[in-house]
Design a protein around this motif. Structure first.
Motif: not given
Length: 302
Positions: A58-64, A176-188
């Motif tokens: 339900d949350r993540c870190v991503a490049s942008t 279309l505002a911005f784009f990127g790739t997910i780089v990290d997500v929680p383990a839980h």
């Protein structure tokens, strides 16, 4: 000016936008499938999880990267539609970047995220401009935390695109505002009721800060010393200053003064009226009654 296709009338602007996005997504997907782009050094990160597997989060870190055709402001804290996997969901977004002159940690390549590094909060996602005024994509060292309104299930290194779908579809502007790739997500697992506290712990591991300042006054210089002083105005009566001990104090406007400006360190409290003792690295005889600044980092999710 345009052409008639099965989808309707397509302008040259539509063709250019689609070409740019196709190229951007091809690059992002190839990067995502090639290697991991984050250093999962924090206990709250997805350490040990193979990137690219299907996950629910339900949350993540991503490049942008900002899309140059989008003309609206994109502020931290706003909600925006995010398309990833097979879903489009609302998310609250917070932008941040590596500190100026920092590489994000020892051995961290450009564009990689590192949980052990400090990052500067960005009030909004801005595009950079070249000398000829042409708008370029954002720096590769800009990231975003996305907190979704509901959990999503998709590959944990998937590409995404953020859009302002609430804008009028009939307006002549790119949504279309911005784009990127997910780089990290929680383990839980976000559906696990026993893991509710882990959601905030994950955010606490992301060291995003805002620079804060407190102003005070050099009240007097201690007898027999040219570098130790008593300062007032930083804190109220009976304040707990333990978190501020060891932080730097500067004459107002002197933080960027280099060797010409004395740099002080907050040593301890002085009495119970909010006054503090500050030691400088050079003489401060000329600074009596001068204004001082206490500079510190305030972390967003601490």
């Amino acid at each position: 000016a345009g052409a008639l296709t099965a989808d309707g009338f397509v302008t040259q602007r539509d063709i250019v936008q689609r070409a740019e996005l196709t190229q951007a997504f091809s690059f992002e997907l190839s990067e995502a499938s090639g290697s991991s782009t984050s250093d999962n050094g924090a206990g709250g990160s997805a350490a040990g999880r193979t990137r690219g597997v299907i996950g629910t989060f339900d949350r993540c870190v991503a490049s942008t990267s900002r899309i140059s055709f989008f003309k609206e402001n994109i502020e931290s804290g706003c909600k925006i539609h995010v398309t990833l996997g097979y879903v489009t969901v609302l998310a609250q977004v917070f932008f941040f970047s590596k500190e100026q002159g920092e590489a994000g940690g020892p051995g961290t390549p450009v564009g990689a995220f590192n949980f052990s590094a400090d990052y500067c909060h960005l009030p909004e996602l801005q595009a950079t401009a070249s000398g000829d005024g042409e708008v370029k994509e954002s720096s590769p060292d800009v990231f975003v935390v996305m907190i979704f309104d509901k959990p999503v299930t998709c590959p944990t290194n998937t590409a995404y695109i953020a859009s302002r779908l609430d804008l009028d579809v009939h307006t002549k502007q790119c949504r279309l505002a911005f784009f990127g790739t997910i780089v990290d997500v929680p383990a839980h697992d976000p559906f696990d009721p026993l893991a509710k506290g882990l959601a905030h712990e994950y955010l606490k591991g992301i060291r995003v800060y805002k620079t804060k300042r407190k102003t005070g006054k050099l009240e007097r210089i201690e007898k027999g010393s040219e570098t130790t002083c008593i300062a007032s105005g930083f804190f109220k009566k009976d304040s707990d200053i333990s978190k501020f001990v060891g932080l730097n104090v500067y004459p107002t406007g002197g933080e960027d003064g280099g060797s010409k400006s004395p740099v002080g360190t907050l040593v301890s409290s002085f009495g119970k009226s909010g006054k503090v003792k500050v030691e400088f690295d050079s003489s401060i005889a000329h600074l009596l009654n001068a204004e001082l600044e206490l500079c510190f980092k305030k972390y967003t999710w601490a």
